[in-house]
Enzyme design. Structure first.
Site, PDB file in Angstrom:
ATOM      1  N   HIS A   1      -8.193  -6.786   1.001  1.00 51.61           N
ATOM      2  CA  HIS A   1      -7.519  -5.939   1.988  1.00 51.61           C
ATOM      3  C   HIS A   1      -8.317  -5.878   3.295  1.00 51.61           C
ATOM      4  CE1 HIS A   1      -5.261  -2.694   3.730  1.00 51.61           C
ATOM      5  NE2 HIS A   1      -6.188  -1.794   3.557  1.00 51.61           N
TER       6      HIS A   1
ATOM      7  N   HIS B   1     -13.604   1.313   4.292  1.00 57.22           N
ATOM      8  CA  HIS B   1     -13.063   0.145   3.591  1.00 57.22           C
ATOM      9  C   HIS B   1     -14.149  -0.912   3.366  1.00 57.22           C
ATOM     10  CE1 HIS B   1      -8.697   1.122   4.788  1.00 57.22           C
ATOM     11  NE2 HIS B   1      -8.711   1.048   3.477  1.00 57.22           N
TER      12      HIS B   1
ATOM     13  N   HIS C   1       0.841  -1.210   0.000  1.00 61.04           N
ATOM     14  CA  HIS C   1       0.000   0.000   0.000  1.00 61.04           C
ATOM     15  C   HIS C   1       0.874   1.257   0.000  1.00 61.04           C
ATOM     16  CE1 HIS C   1      -3.833  -2.218   0.707  1.00 61.04           C
ATOM     17  NE2 HIS C   1      -2.928  -3.142   0.993  1.00 61.04           N
TER      18      HIS C   1
ATOM     19  N   HIS D   1      -1.929   3.597  -4.867  1.00 63.55           N
ATOM     20  CA  HIS D   1      -2.113   2.142  -4.910  1.00 63.55           C
ATOM     21  C   HIS D   1      -3.588   1.769  -4.871  1.00 63.55           C
ATOM     22  CE1 HIS D   1      -2.400   2.981  -0.599  1.00 63.55           C
ATOM     23  NE2 HIS D   1      -3.172   1.908  -0.555  1.00 63.55           N
TER      24      HIS D   1
END
Ligand SMILES: [Zn+2]
Length: 208
Positions: A56, A160, A46, A50
């Site tokens: 992840h 995320h 990362h 990126h």
């Protein structure tokens, strides 16, 4: 046609997210003895500009090589929030923009205005509500001009999780300082590592 580089330069000055692997490039074979120069590169997955793959943040989710390249190539909408917030891009701010299903969305914030010479703890991030909203619109990519899309140290992992659990990859570490709000063509396929959580990409916008 104008090509705008929106990736961070990779060298010993590149900002690294705290506790990530340092970036180092060492020449291991020099000219003229061997007629060619070679370097060894060490860095985290990362580093710099990126891509985060679903793997992840979501166990068992697709790794980078399992994400179709279509996510990383095609029309993208840059949204400029640099005048609107010095904290987070929220759902309300996103609602005020005309975001359509299936778009690629790049978030420009004060981070790009402040620059990338130093790492700042108080970088602008995407709020949990904002991530939920973008996921609900089924966008196909979200990018931001911060090394992490979530607030540093926050226990709200939705920036995320909401995106990656819907197989929406994230680009982090964009430099949008030379880009205005609007539509562009994006090209940012990551390096072709297999079975990995993320990898650097060269990201460019093409303005026609
Ligand atoms: Zn990342």
């Amino acid at each position: 046609m104008k090509i705008i580089d929106i990736s961070l330069k990779l060298n010993k000055e590149t900002i690294i997210y705290p506790k990530n692997v340092p970036l180092s490039v060492t020449v291991i074979q020099t000219m003229p003895e061997s007629a060619t120069q070679l370097s060894s590169i060490t860095m985290g997955s990362h580093t710099g500009t990126h891509i985060d793959s679903p793997a992840h943040a979501v166990p068992g989710a697709p790794t980078l090589d399992q994400v179709p390249l279509e996510h990383f190539i095609g029309q993208a909408l840059v949204l400029d929030f640099s005048e609107e917030t010095d904290e987070a891009v929220t759902k309300e701010m996103l609602i005020s923009k005309d975001i359509k299903n299936g778009e690629r969305i790049l978030l420009k914030t004060r981070n790009s205005v402040r620059g990338f010479k130093d790492f700042y703890d108080d970088y602008v991030y995407l709020s949990g509500d904002g991530a939920d909203y973008l996921a609900s619109l089924e966008v196909i990519l979200v990018g931001i001009d911060a090394l992490s899309i979530k607030k540093r140290g926050s226990s709200d992992h939705r920036p995320h999780l909401s995106l990656l659990s819907k197989n929406i990859p994230i680009i982090e570490g964009l430099d949008l300082s030379n880009v205005n709000e609007g539509q562009y063509e994006l090209f940012c396929p990551p390096l072709n590592f297999t079975g990995i959580d993320g990898a650097p990409a060269r990201a460019v916008l093409i303005q026609k």
